[in-house]
Design a protein around this motif. Sequence first.
Motif, PDB file in Angstrom:
ATOM      1  N   LYS A  56       0.829  -1.203   0.000  1.00 20.65           N
ATOM      2  CA  LYS A  56       0.000   0.000   0.000  1.00 20.65           C
ATOM      3  C   LYS A  56       0.870   1.262   0.000  1.00 20.65           C
ATOM      4  O   LYS A  56       0.592   2.213  -0.738  1.00 20.65           O
ATOM      5  CB  LYS A  56      -0.900  -0.029   1.236  1.00 20.65           C
ATOM      6  N   ILE A  57       1.914   1.290   0.805  1.00 18.82           N
ATOM      7  CA  ILE A  57       2.818   2.447   0.857  1.00 18.82           C
ATOM      8  C   ILE A  57       3.529   2.618  -0.479  1.00 18.82           C
ATOM      9  O   ILE A  57       3.645   3.726  -1.010  1.00 18.82           O
ATOM     10  CB  ILE A  57       3.829   2.298   2.011  1.00 18.82           C
ATOM     11  N   TYR A  58       3.987   1.511  -1.080  1.00 16.03           N
ATOM     12  CA  TYR A  58       4.688   1.571  -2.372  1.00 16.03           C
ATOM     13  C   TYR A  58       3.748   2.072  -3.470  1.00 16.03           C
ATOM     14  O   TYR A  58       4.115   2.900  -4.308  1.00 16.03           O
ATOM     15  CB  TYR A  58       5.243   0.200  -2.743  1.00 16.03           C
ATOM     16  N   LYS A  59       2.486   1.572  -3.450  1.00 16.55           N
ATOM     17  CA  LYS A  59       1.510   1.978  -4.467  1.00 16.55           C
ATOM     18  C   LYS A  59       1.161   3.460  -4.311  1.00 16.55           C
ATOM     19  O   LYS A  59       1.037   4.171  -5.310  1.00 16.55           O
ATOM     20  CB  LYS A  59       0.255   1.119  -4.335  1.00 16.55           C
ATOM     21  N   ASP A  60       0.986   3.939  -3.088  1.00 15.73           N
ATOM     22  CA  ASP A  60       0.621   5.343  -2.862  1.00 15.73           C
ATOM     23  C   ASP A  60       1.775   6.281  -3.181  1.00 15.73           C
ATOM     24  O   ASP A  60       1.563   7.403  -3.611  1.00 15.73           O
ATOM     25  CB  ASP A  60       0.163   5.562  -1.422  1.00 15.73           C
TER      26      ASP A  60
END
Length: 63
Positions: A56-60
Motif C-alpha cells: 500500500k505504501i509503495y503503491k501510494d
Amino acid sequence: MSLKKILLVFVLLMVPFLGNTQVLPPPIPPPPPPGLPIDGLTGLLFLVGLLYGSKKIYKDSSN
C-alpha cells in the motif's frame, strides 16, 4: 397471625433460596495440550499485514 401462617410464609420464602444454593458449579475444563500455541496464527497475520502495508505504501508513493 397464627403459627400456621407464619410457618407458611417462612417456608414460601425459604424454598427459592434453598433451591438456588444447590446449583453446582460447572466442571473445570481440561488444560490445553502441551506445546500447542494459543495464538498460532499471530505471526502469519503480522506477516500478511506487513506485506499489505508495504504494498500500500509503495503503491501510494508511486502516484
